[in-house]
Design an enzyme around this catalytic site. Sequence first.
Site, PDB file in Angstrom:
ATOM      1  NE  ARG A 125      -3.566  -2.299   2.410  1.00  9.58           N
ATOM      2  CZ  ARG A 125      -4.495  -2.620   3.270  1.00  9.58           C
ATOM      3  NH1 ARG A 125      -4.893  -1.741   4.180  1.00  9.58           N
ATOM      4  NH2 ARG A 125      -5.054  -3.815   3.257  1.00  9.58           N
ATOM      5  CB  SER A 132      -8.213  -2.642   2.772  1.00  5.99           C
ATOM      6  OG  SER A 132      -9.170  -3.147   3.648  1.00  5.99           O
ATOM      7  CG  HIS A 133      -8.744   0.060   6.529  1.00  7.02           C
ATOM      8  ND1 HIS A 133      -8.011  -1.072   6.265  1.00  7.02           N
ATOM      9  CD2 HIS A 133      -7.987   0.829   7.313  1.00  7.02           C
ATOM     10  CE1 HIS A 133      -6.852  -0.989   6.892  1.00  7.02           C
ATOM     11  NE2 HIS A 133      -6.804   0.153   7.542  1.00  7.02           N
ATOM     12  CG  ASP A 136     -13.133  -3.005   4.377  1.00  7.20           C
ATOM     13  OD1 ASP A 136     -13.888  -3.878   3.901  1.00  7.20           O
ATOM     14  OD2 ASP A 136     -11.893  -3.139   4.409  1.00  7.20           O
ATOM     15  CG  ASP A 183     -10.811  -4.887   0.908  1.00 13.07           C
ATOM     16  OD1 ASP A 183     -11.222  -4.268   1.921  1.00 13.07           O
ATOM     17  OD2 ASP A 183      -9.945  -5.780   0.984  1.00 13.07           O
ATOM     18  CG  ASP A 201     -11.327  -7.235   3.815  1.00 10.87           C
ATOM     19  OD1 ASP A 201     -11.683  -6.061   4.033  1.00 10.87           O
ATOM     20  OD2 ASP A 201     -10.125  -7.572   3.682  1.00 10.87           O
ATOM     21  NE  ARG A 202     -10.307  -3.511   7.961  1.00  9.63           N
ATOM     22  CZ  ARG A 202      -9.489  -2.867   8.771  1.00  9.63           C
ATOM     23  NH1 ARG A 202      -9.980  -2.009   9.640  1.00  9.63           N
ATOM     24  NH2 ARG A 202      -8.193  -3.068   8.709  1.00  9.63           N
ATOM     25  CB  THR A 248      -2.243  -8.374  13.567  1.00 14.12           C
ATOM     26  OG1 THR A 248      -2.551  -8.193  14.948  1.00 14.12           O
ATOM     27  CG2 THR A 248      -3.063  -7.407  12.742  1.00 14.12           C
ATOM     28  CD  GLU A 272      -7.142  -9.807  11.699  1.00 13.29           C
ATOM     29  OE1 GLU A 272      -6.030  -9.561  12.172  1.00 13.29           O
ATOM     30  OE2 GLU A 272      -7.464  -9.520  10.530  1.00 13.29           O
ATOM     31  CE  LYS A 289     -10.147  -7.750   7.245  1.00 13.38           C
ATOM     32  NZ  LYS A 289      -8.710  -7.839   6.920  1.00 13.38           N
TER      33      LYS A 289
HETATM   34  C1  VG1 Z   1      -4.982  -3.862  10.018  1.00 15.21           C
HETATM   35  C2  VG1 Z   1      -5.683  -4.664  11.098  1.00 15.21           C
HETATM   36  C3  VG1 Z   1      -5.572  -6.138  10.808  1.00 15.21           C
HETATM   37  C4  VG1 Z   1      -6.129  -6.429   9.412  1.00 15.21           C
HETATM   38  C5  VG1 Z   1      -5.404  -5.575   8.386  1.00 15.21           C
HETATM   39  C6  VG1 Z   1      -5.958  -5.727   6.993  1.00 15.21           C
HETATM   40  O1  VG1 Z   1      -3.608  -4.155  10.033  1.00 15.21           O
HETATM   41  O2  VG1 Z   1      -5.152  -4.373  12.362  1.00 15.21           O
HETATM   42  O3  VG1 Z   1      -6.253  -6.855  11.800  1.00 15.21           O
HETATM   43  O4  VG1 Z   1      -5.977  -7.788   9.091  1.00 15.21           O
HETATM   44  O5  VG1 Z   1      -5.519  -4.201   8.744  1.00 15.21           O
HETATM   45  O6  VG1 Z   1      -7.302  -5.392   6.920  1.00 15.21           O
HETATM   46  P1  VG1 Z   1      -2.532  -3.196  10.736  1.00 15.21           P
HETATM   47  O7  VG1 Z   1      -1.218  -3.817  10.467  1.00 15.21           O
HETATM   48  O8  VG1 Z   1      -2.738  -1.829  10.139  1.00 15.21           O
HETATM   49  O9  VG1 Z   1      -2.888  -3.173  12.197  1.00 15.21           O
HETATM   50  V1  VG1 Z   1      -7.927  -4.775   5.494  1.00 15.21           V
HETATM   51  O10 VG1 Z   1      -9.558  -4.761   5.598  1.00 15.21           O
HETATM   52  O11 VG1 Z   1      -7.188  -3.228   5.505  1.00 15.21           O
HETATM   53  O12 VG1 Z   1      -7.273  -5.704   4.260  1.00 15.21           O
HETATM   54 CO    CO Z   2     -10.509  -4.497   3.858  1.00 13.61          CO
END
Ligand code: VG1
Ligand code: CO
Length: 628
Positions: free
Chosen positions: A92, A185-186, A350, A352, A354-355, A418, A437, A450
């Site tokens: 990213r 993602s988010h 979110d 993509d 998955d959340r 994580t 998670e 997810k």
């Molecule tokens: C975060 C979350 C983690 C999740 C990851 C990807 O990672 O804490 O639990 O699996 O995002 O989610 P980090 O390293 O920023 O804490 V997603 O929906 O952004 O693919």
């Molecule tokens: Co996501």
Amino acid sequence: MAAPSLRLEGSFALSVLPSTSISPLIAAPRVVAAAPRPIPLFRRSLPSPISRRSCRFAVKASSAPPTAEELKISTISTKPVEGQKTGTSGLRKKVKVFQEENYLANWIQALFNSLPPEDYKGGVLVLGGDGRYFNREAAQIIIKIAAGNGVGKILVGRDGLMSTPAVSAVIRKRGANGGFIMSASHNPGGPEYDWGIKFNYSSGQPAPESITDKIYGNTLSISEIKIADIPDVDLSSLGVVTYGNFTVEVIDPVSDYLELMENVFDFELIKGLVSRPDFRFTFDAMHAVTGAYAKPIFVDRLGASLDCISNGVPLEDFGHGHPDPNLTYAKDLVKIMYSEDAPDFGAASDGDGDRNMILGRGFFITPSDSVAIIAANAEEAIPYFKDGAKGLARSMPTSGALDRVASKLNLPFFEVPTGWKFFGNLMDAGKLSICGEESFGTGSDHIREKDGIWAVLAWLSIIAYQNKDKKVGEKLVSVADIAKEHWTTYGRNFFSRYDYEECESEGANKMMEYLRDVISKTKSGEKYGRNYTLQFADDFTYKDPVDGRVASKQGLRFVFTDGSRIIYRLSGTGSAGATIRIYIEQFEPDVSKHGTDAQTALKPLIGLALSISKLSEFTGREKPTVIT
Ligand code: VG1
Ligand code: CO
């Protein structure tokens, strides 16, 4: 199959060059306007002044497939770029970084250089994304490099759209070798914001670190990119286009996924709930990819009314929003669910897909509780789990609510670092069914990601099951009732996460180093504050029970004798600076205290977390950016 077509749009036009091999495909070209000069069909990019945006053309319905010789492949020389290391979930960066010359192309080529040839030569790869800015350009680059490296077929979602869980589902259903997900993602999207790419493997799971480490290694030594000389593929309508041994099929991003959901859940049960006059639900797609799924699933298939869906059109910049379904960024939904006339059930997903965030009327379900409640009710309410779950798992910082369900149901239980990639091996080995998670991720072994919509359907199933005998007019069992009942049975794990986004990396790293030093000097039995006695403190290490691989430095933990925990991690998904996450948890068996607000219940522990880490000294921050 659609009639063969060749289409150009814009204030210019087309002159088709004679080509024996393609002429059967363009028997009846429709000329839109007159061209300033001929455009060779097999150009990689279109000549100026015709912009790529104003021009699309498609070659479809190949009744006489061209021969292999027609796929011309060029080798472009390139130079390594620093910093292409994959984080918690893919690579990213800011869009502008990905737009730098060969930045994306290098990473994609490095990926092919890292995979064994039998994993992609002549094979099938899936391609999808969350609809964010730069996906259109990226899709074409990925398709051409895949073709250049000998991939046989790309299955791409229409308009380049496909949610992360749907990509996983399509890989599995169609026996593909893997797939790309174009998403950060988010993280927010748009020209000034983030873009990202993830690669998933043949069982649909995010590529393991053994692969992503290899890719990173290859990005540092890359010297050439293999790219096919084919035109941009029209992704706007379903169809197949073939160049030599390479095929691109544009598929409906929803149908395989919907079929899977219909196999997992009892849709008639959910339909019964959704159609009740005394039950209202609302889903916020946050202008992200689940906008493409919400209508076909909730409205067309389950009978919800269209106004149940808000922000249901995927937009390149998510409508200037931050597509992260939490109490801070999904504030519109939170406002609705805490209003006087709130619906009975509210959910969001979110970027993509998955959340998920789950809310009842005036009631927030923490993701840690959500997975525990789903696990506790799955066998009764969800047909896929009718024989019980094989095992349960959570990421390390996720609260221990799920542990209690596992122990009561006598199920194998796992605690992983994580990031979803650690669950896949356990699922493939038949050891794990339901996992989650704290970061709003919940899912099961129906796929290897997810799954936001799955979580919403799981909750709807539980609510439907609990109310299946209620007549209209009788008081329904609410989301809050389900959570309180759960706490009464298992006790309540108060949980909160504090995020300090975009801190200076230097201060954040120093704080983590300082904490490591503190941990090295701790002793079991030490007193912390008035109420806490240290059981142990460490930097979490995970040994995968299936392949024995070790992942170290996965989060700093202070675990106290009453089960309370403070955990510190640096995010691995940000694109600028450092994000510090502090996770705070405390178990409360006393039912009379379950109604306490989480922030109140956790106040002493939060104070302790800030003082142990000297966070404000290291970062200058007084307040978190996001509290969950
Ligand atoms: C975060 C979350 C983690 C999740 C990851 C990807 O990672 O804490 O639990 O699996 O995002 O989610 P980090 O390293 O920023 O804490 V997603 O929906 O952004 O693919
Ligand atoms: Co996501």
